[in-house]
Design a protein around this motif. Structure first.
Motif, PDB file in Angstrom:
ATOM      1  N   LEU A 169      50.238  51.393  51.057  1.00  0.00           N
ATOM      2  CA  LEU A 169      51.197  50.387  51.476  1.00  0.00           C
ATOM      3  C   LEU A 169      51.962  49.882  50.258  1.00  0.00           C
ATOM      4  N   THR A 170      53.229  49.542  50.460  1.00  0.00           N
ATOM      5  CA  THR A 170      53.993  48.867  49.419  1.00  0.00           C
ATOM      6  C   THR A 170      54.212  47.420  49.848  1.00  0.00           C
ATOM      7  N   VAL A 171      54.366  46.534  48.881  1.00  0.00           N
ATOM      8  CA  VAL A 171      54.480  45.114  49.194  1.00  0.00           C
ATOM      9  C   VAL A 171      55.474  44.468  48.232  1.00  0.00           C
ATOM     10  N   ARG A 172      56.207  43.492  48.725  1.00  0.00           N
ATOM     11  CA  ARG A 172      57.169  42.782  47.901  1.00  0.00           C
ATOM     12  C   ARG A 172      57.557  41.477  48.578  1.00  0.00           C
ATOM     13  N   TYR A 173      58.100  40.547  47.795  1.00  0.00           N
ATOM     14  CA  TYR A 173      58.720  39.363  48.361  1.00  0.00           C
ATOM     15  C   TYR A 173      60.130  39.741  48.800  1.00  0.00           C
ATOM     16  N   GLY A 174      60.450  39.482  50.056  1.00  0.00           N
ATOM     17  CA  GLY A 174      61.770  39.788  50.579  1.00  0.00           C
ATOM     18  C   GLY A 174      61.862  41.204  51.116  1.00  0.00           C
ATOM     19  N   ARG A 175      62.688  41.346  52.148  1.00  0.00           N
ATOM     20  CA  ARG A 175      62.947  42.669  52.732  1.00  0.00           C
ATOM     21  C   ARG A 175      64.345  43.093  52.349  1.00  0.00           C
ATOM     22  N   ILE A 176      64.465  44.316  51.853  1.00  0.00           N
ATOM     23  CA  ILE A 176      65.768  44.819  51.419  1.00  0.00           C
ATOM     24  C   ILE A 176      66.498  45.436  52.606  1.00  0.00           C
ATOM     25  N   GLU A 177      67.708  44.984  52.840  1.00  0.00           N
ATOM     26  CA  GLU A 177      68.536  45.557  53.898  1.00  0.00           C
ATOM     27  C   GLU A 177      68.941  46.963  53.480  1.00  0.00           C
ATOM     28  N   THR A 178      68.559  47.940  54.261  1.00  0.00           N
ATOM     29  CA  THR A 178      68.819  49.338  53.897  1.00  0.00           C
ATOM     30  C   THR A 178      70.004  49.937  54.632  1.00  0.00           C
ATOM     31  N   ASN A 179      70.520  49.225  55.630  1.00  0.00           N
ATOM     32  CA  ASN A 179      71.631  49.777  56.407  1.00  0.00           C
ATOM     33  C   ASN A 179      72.980  49.447  55.773  1.00  0.00           C
ATOM     34  N   VAL A 180      73.052  49.647  54.463  1.00  0.00           N
ATOM     35  CA  VAL A 180      74.306  49.439  53.728  1.00  0.00           C
ATOM     36  C   VAL A 180      74.455  50.571  52.727  1.00  0.00           C
ATOM     37  N   ASP A 181      75.670  50.801  52.283  1.00  0.00           N
ATOM     38  CA  ASP A 181      75.913  51.834  51.281  1.00  0.00           C
ATOM     39  C   ASP A 181      75.288  51.427  49.957  1.00  0.00           C
ATOM     40  N   ASP A 182      74.910  52.423  49.167  1.00  0.00           N
ATOM     41  CA  ASP A 182      74.281  52.144  47.872  1.00  0.00           C
ATOM     42  C   ASP A 182      75.144  51.227  47.012  1.00  0.00           C
TER      43      ASP A 182
END
Length: 217
Positions: free
Chosen positions: A160-173
């Protein structure tokens, strides 16, 4: 505490046989030990099994309990010699998961898929404290998109990976920046499933964490 592979605590009953064997996968029709007592009843959390805690808080975890039974992992977490970290989706999380999967009850889930879901929520032979999870998440905040990888694998064989905050992935790099980090004060696993409470429940054979989402493999 004696550590024990939870997979070996899971018992399989063959429908055409009269004996049981220890093995990590199930082909049985039902859990032969359902309702059996593995630990002496107590009201002290430190002396209770993981399933004792879940049953005590069944108003919050009844669907997760159903999933554990459907996947034949319920008694593995009742076993007093087990040793694990368990991420337990609450009923709201389970309800959303079932809706997304297109079913209305746990028993409608394919048994193999149910096992995969349960296994990805259990880290065997290790009890991670809430302080450790918080430290991992802090490291994940500064890490790449995937976050910090928890060293020990789940029963599914993944990390499992863990972090504070969720990164929005539905955007261009090119558009990815700090504004794409959602709910920065919350801990997320695999950039998808939110931790429900920062404080864990420690019992005799496991450390339990409430989850506001189901971790999907």
């Amino acid at each position: 505490m004696i550590t024990k592979d939870i997979n070996k605590a899971v018992k399989l009953t063959l429908c055409a046989a009269l004996f049981t064997i220890h093995y990590p996968l199930f082909t049985s029709c039902s859990d032969p030990n359902e309702g059996s007592l593995f630990m002496t009843p107590t009201t002290e959390e430190a002396e209770m099994s993981a399933t004792d805690i879940l049953e005590r808080d069944a108003a919050q975890y009844s669907l997760w309990i159903e999933l554990l039974k459907h996947a034949n992992y319920y008694n593995a977490l009742k076993d007093g010699s087990a040793n694990a970290t368990v991420f337990c989706p609450n009923n709201e999380a389970m309800t959303r998961f079932l809706q997304q999967y297109g079913v209305t009850s746990v028993d409608q889930l394919d048994e193999g898929y149910a096992k995969s879901i349960v296994r990805v929520h259990i880290i065997n032979k290790t009890q991670y404290t809430d302080t450790q999870i918080d430290n991992f998440a802090e490291q994940g905040r500064a890490a790449a998109e995937r976050g910090y990888e928890i060293p020990d694998t789940t029963l599914l064989g993944t990390n499992l990976t863990v972090r504070y905050g969720r990164i929005e992935t539905n955007v261009d790099d090119a558009q990815r920046h700090d504004d794409n980090i959602l709910s920065g004060d919350s801990i997320f696993f695999n950039n998808q499933a939110k931790l429900g409470k920062f404080t864990a429940t420690t019992c005799a054979n496991a450390v339990l964490y409430e989850m506001d989402d189901v971790i999907v493999p």
